[in-house]
Design a protein around this motif. Structure first.
Motif, PDB file in Angstrom:
ATOM      1  N   ARG A   7     -55.259  67.807 -31.136  1.00 29.18           N
ATOM      2  CA  ARG A   7     -54.809  67.254 -32.414  1.00 29.18           C
ATOM      3  C   ARG A   7     -53.536  66.430 -32.286  1.00 29.18           C
ATOM      4  N   GLY A   8     -53.400  65.688 -31.228  1.00 28.56           N
ATOM      5  CA  GLY A   8     -52.265  64.791 -31.080  1.00 28.56           C
ATOM      6  C   GLY A   8     -50.974  65.460 -30.649  1.00 28.56           C
ATOM      7  N   VAL A   9     -51.052  66.606 -29.985  1.00 24.18           N
ATOM      8  CA  VAL A   9     -49.860  67.316 -29.538  1.00 24.18           C
ATOM      9  C   VAL A   9     -50.026  67.660 -28.064  1.00 24.18           C
ATOM     10  N   ILE A  10     -48.969  67.405 -27.284  1.00 17.37           N
ATOM     11  CA  ILE A  10     -48.924  67.836 -25.891  1.00 17.37           C
ATOM     12  C   ILE A  10     -47.772  68.822 -25.775  1.00 17.37           C
ATOM     13  N   GLU A  11     -48.034  69.995 -25.233  1.00 21.63           N
ATOM     14  CA  GLU A  11     -46.985  70.986 -25.016  1.00 21.63           C
ATOM     15  C   GLU A  11     -46.851  71.210 -23.520  1.00 21.63           C
ATOM     16  N   ILE A  12     -45.676  70.926 -23.001  1.00 25.61           N
ATOM     17  CA  ILE A  12     -45.410  71.083 -21.578  1.00 25.61           C
ATOM     18  C   ILE A  12     -44.543  72.320 -21.417  1.00 25.61           C
ATOM     19  N   THR A  13     -45.010  73.290 -20.619  1.00 29.22           N
ATOM     20  CA  THR A  13     -44.266  74.532 -20.400  1.00 29.22           C
ATOM     21  C   THR A  13     -43.895  74.646 -18.929  1.00 29.22           C
ATOM     22  N   GLU A  14     -43.002  75.566 -18.638  1.00 30.57           N
ATOM     23  CA  GLU A  14     -42.530  75.803 -17.268  1.00 30.57           C
ATOM     24  C   GLU A  14     -42.051  74.519 -16.616  1.00 30.57           C
ATOM     25  N   MET A  15     -40.996  73.954 -17.164  1.00 30.58           N
ATOM     26  CA  MET A  15     -40.502  72.667 -16.692  1.00 30.58           C
ATOM     27  C   MET A  15     -39.507  72.796 -15.544  1.00 30.58           C
ATOM     28  N   GLU A  16     -39.305  73.999 -15.027  1.00 30.42           N
ATOM     29  CA  GLU A  16     -38.374  74.237 -13.928  1.00 30.42           C
ATOM     30  C   GLU A  16     -36.984  73.730 -14.268  1.00 30.42           C
ATOM     31  N   ASN A  17     -36.513  74.091 -15.446  1.00 26.94           N
ATOM     32  CA  ASN A  17     -35.194  73.697 -15.910  1.00 26.94           C
ATOM     33  C   ASN A  17     -34.505  74.945 -16.421  1.00 26.94           C
ATOM     34  N   GLN A  18     -33.218  75.083 -16.124  1.00 26.86           N
ATOM     35  CA  GLN A  18     -32.507  76.288 -16.528  1.00 26.86           C
ATOM     36  C   GLN A  18     -32.195  76.328 -18.015  1.00 26.86           C
ATOM     37  N   TYR A  19     -32.267  75.211 -18.716  1.00 21.43           N
ATOM     38  CA  TYR A  19     -31.917  75.169 -20.129  1.00 21.43           C
ATOM     39  C   TYR A  19     -33.129  75.156 -21.064  1.00 21.43           C
ATOM     40  N   PHE A  20     -34.234  74.590 -20.636  1.00 23.65           N
ATOM     41  CA  PHE A  20     -35.389  74.404 -21.503  1.00 23.65           C
ATOM     42  C   PHE A  20     -36.612  75.090 -20.916  1.00 23.65           C
ATOM     43  N   GLU A  21     -37.404  75.722 -21.772  1.00 22.26           N
ATOM     44  CA  GLU A  21     -38.613  76.355 -21.282  1.00 22.26           C
ATOM     45  C   GLU A  21     -39.884  75.591 -21.651  1.00 22.26           C
ATOM     46  N   ARG A  22     -39.835  74.740 -22.681  1.00 20.85           N
ATOM     47  CA  ARG A  22     -41.012  73.954 -23.043  1.00 20.85           C
ATOM     48  C   ARG A  22     -40.606  72.708 -23.812  1.00 20.85           C
ATOM     49  N   ALA A  23     -41.507  71.745 -23.809  1.00 21.84           N
ATOM     50  CA  ALA A  23     -41.315  70.506 -24.565  1.00 21.84           C
ATOM     51  C   ALA A  23     -42.600  70.230 -25.343  1.00 21.84           C
ATOM     52  N   VAL A  24     -42.450  69.779 -26.568  1.00 21.00           N
ATOM     53  CA  VAL A  24     -43.594  69.454 -27.407  1.00 21.00           C
ATOM     54  C   VAL A  24     -43.511  67.975 -27.754  1.00 21.00           C
ATOM     55  N   LEU A  25     -44.559  67.230 -27.447  1.00 20.63           N
ATOM     56  CA  LEU A  25     -44.630  65.805 -27.732  1.00 20.63           C
ATOM     57  C   LEU A  25     -45.748  65.576 -28.739  1.00 20.63           C
ATOM     58  N   TYR A  26     -45.450  64.845 -29.790  1.00 17.96           N
ATOM     59  CA  TYR A  26     -46.442  64.516 -30.807  1.00 17.96           C
ATOM     60  C   TYR A  26     -46.934  63.095 -30.556  1.00 17.96           C
ATOM     61  N   ILE A  27     -48.225  62.934 -30.465  1.00 17.43           N
ATOM     62  CA  ILE A  27     -48.835  61.645 -30.143  1.00 17.43           C
ATOM     63  C   ILE A  27     -49.074  60.870 -31.435  1.00 17.43           C
ATOM     64  N   ARG A  28     -48.712  59.607 -31.425  1.00 22.28           N
ATOM     65  CA  ARG A  28     -48.958  58.756 -32.587  1.00 22.28           C
ATOM     66  C   ARG A  28     -50.457  58.604 -32.805  1.00 22.28           C
ATOM     67  N   PRO A  29     -50.885  58.642 -34.065  1.00 19.13           N
ATOM     68  CA  PRO A  29     -52.324  58.500 -34.334  1.00 19.13           C
ATOM     69  C   PRO A  29     -52.901  57.176 -33.853  1.00 19.13           C
ATOM     70  N   SER A  30     -52.075  56.142 -33.783  1.00 17.93           N
ATOM     71  CA  SER A  30     -52.570  54.831 -33.345  1.00 17.93           C
ATOM     72  C   SER A  30     -52.827  54.792 -31.840  1.00 17.93           C
ATOM     73  N   GLN A  31     -52.319  55.767 -31.089  1.00 15.89           N
ATOM     74  CA  GLN A  31     -52.474  55.792 -29.637  1.00 15.89           C
ATOM     75  C   GLN A  31     -53.628  56.697 -29.237  1.00 15.89           C
ATOM     76  N   LYS A  32     -54.813  56.198 -29.327  1.00 17.64           N
ATOM     77  CA  LYS A  32     -55.988  56.961 -28.916  1.00 17.64           C
ATOM     78  C   LYS A  32     -56.311  56.603 -27.467  1.00 17.64           C
ATOM     79  N   ARG A  33     -55.974  57.486 -26.563  1.00 16.28           N
ATOM     80  CA  ARG A  33     -56.254  57.277 -25.142  1.00 16.28           C
ATOM     81  C   ARG A  33     -56.934  58.518 -24.597  1.00 16.28           C
ATOM     82  N   GLU A  34     -57.367  58.432 -23.370  1.00 18.15           N
ATOM     83  CA  GLU A  34     -58.000  59.594 -22.764  1.00 18.15           C
ATOM     84  C   GLU A  34     -56.949  60.651 -22.434  1.00 18.15           C
ATOM     85  N   GLU A  35     -57.386  61.875 -22.355  1.00 14.74           N
ATOM     86  CA  GLU A  35     -56.501  63.022 -22.193  1.00 14.74           C
ATOM     87  C   GLU A  35     -55.645  62.929 -20.926  1.00 14.74           C
TER      88      GLU A  35
END
Length: 87
Positions: A7-35
């Motif tokens: 549904r237009g969301v990418i969640e990246i976990t385990e980023m090997e960073n001491q401050y952050f554990e995950r990142a959530v990116l929301y994909i614009r609806p106009s950007q329909k590309r392959e996964e």
């Protein structure tokens, strides 16, 4: 590790960073590309953000007030000159 693309969301976990554990990116609806393309772009973007060193940010923040003062002084000087010459 990538948790998933749905549904237009990418969640990246385990980023090997001491401050952050995950990142959530929301994909614009106009950007329909392959996964796969979306996953690689998301990883590139997050990797670029994490690659900036804290030392570089400190240097920029150290000189930023000086740069702002110089620009402000130039603008004020230009305004004073403009008003003096138009009288």
């Amino acid at each position: 590790m990538l948790r998933g693309v749905s549904r237009g969301v990418i969640e990246i976990t385990e980023m090997e960073n001491q401050y952050f554990e995950r990142a959530v990116l929301y994909i614009r609806p106009s950007q329909k590309r392959e996964e796969g393309a979306l996953i690689s772009r998301g990883e590139e973007y997050i990797g670029g953000l994490l690659a900036q060193s804290p030392a570089r940010r400190r240097v920029v923040m150290k000189y930023l007030p000086c740069i702002v003062r110089l620009i402000t002084g130039g603008v004020i000087g230009s305004l004073i000159t403009f008003f003096l010459l138009t009288r």
